[in-house]
Enzyme design. Sequence first.
Site, short mmCIF file in Angstrom:
data_model
loop_
_atom_site.label_atom_id
_atom_site.label_comp_id
_atom_site.label_asym_id
_atom_site.label_seq_id
_atom_site.Cartn_x
_atom_site.Cartn_y
_atom_site.Cartn_z
CG HIS A 189 -2.15 -1.25 1.31
ND1 HIS A 189 -1.79 -2.00 2.26
CD2 HIS A 189 -2.93 -1.54 0.72
CE1 HIS A 189 -2.90 -2.70 2.23
NE2 HIS A 189 -3.48 -2.46 1.32
CE LYS A 212 -2.00 -10.48 -2.81
NZ LYS A 212 -3.27 -10.06 -2.71
CG MET A 257 4.52 -7.31 0.98
SD MET A 257 5.22 -5.94 1.62
CE MET A 257 6.65 -6.42 1.87
#
Length: 286
Positions: free
Chosen positions: A37, A151, A186
């Site tokens: 993020h 992602k 992640m």
Amino acid sequence: MHLICDIANLREVRRTWQTSGKVIAFVPTMGNLHQGHLNLVREAKKQADIVVVSIFVNPMQFGPDEDLDAYPRTLENDKILLEELGVDVLFLPKATDIYARGLEQQTFVEVPGLSYMICGASRPGHFRGVATIVCKLFNMVQPNVAFFGEKDFQQLQVIKAMVTDLSMNLKICGITTTREVDGLAMSSRNQYLNDVERKLAPTLYTKMHALVSEIQAGRRDFTFLTGEYKQQLAELGFSPDYLEIRNVGSLLQPSHEDSELVLLAAAFLGKTRLIDNLQFSIKTSV
Ligand code: PAF
């Protein structure tokens, strides 16, 4: 950093930026922020004068048996991280404002086709929930540019299609997946993994690389090949959901002329659903 919870306040602040001609970047999130993020925010800072981040755990994109209640909420830590990066506004809308007439009555946005395949087939209604909240947040923030992680590759394609189809006036930027040193993509959901699962988790990405290498070495029996790798993953302890080779833009099954492809993967490790993807090129016979 200004904290804004109210849509009317956000619009008021938004007006002052508009009159001074500022470029506004937006990073929508569900919180529990990690480096993935934060890299979106860093990129947003490079491209705009003002950066707005939202945190809203969106009930509409969770299925009835999914982890809405368990989804990690770490607001105080998230605030510190965003403050450190120099975010201008953290928007924290309330579910009662977002879904003022209730979820059942909510007008929705659905991108047909793209929303029903791959992850959408495993998680019916998920992309409707994503497209609807992202559309609503865009209407509130009215950014010039918005940032999403690669992602969630299918999510990114759904959002790009929505922006095109609804003639929305903003640019969508996809940002490369941020990985742990061992290669694991992640994700907020990684913290559900126990120690044994966490050690095994990066093998998904290792296997994806091995699969792509076989294609680049000439294999074209995609269905058979993905079947083989699903079997290998299952033997290692994963419960594979899908392993799909698709055209990188349309996410349709590739034709013989397609050279730009993506391998999309989802697999459970215990109760944790991992997703990942790998873009690659091949030489075509035409
Ligand atoms: O990727 C996410 O975190 C969410 O799907 C998003 C885009 C913030 C919408 O709720």
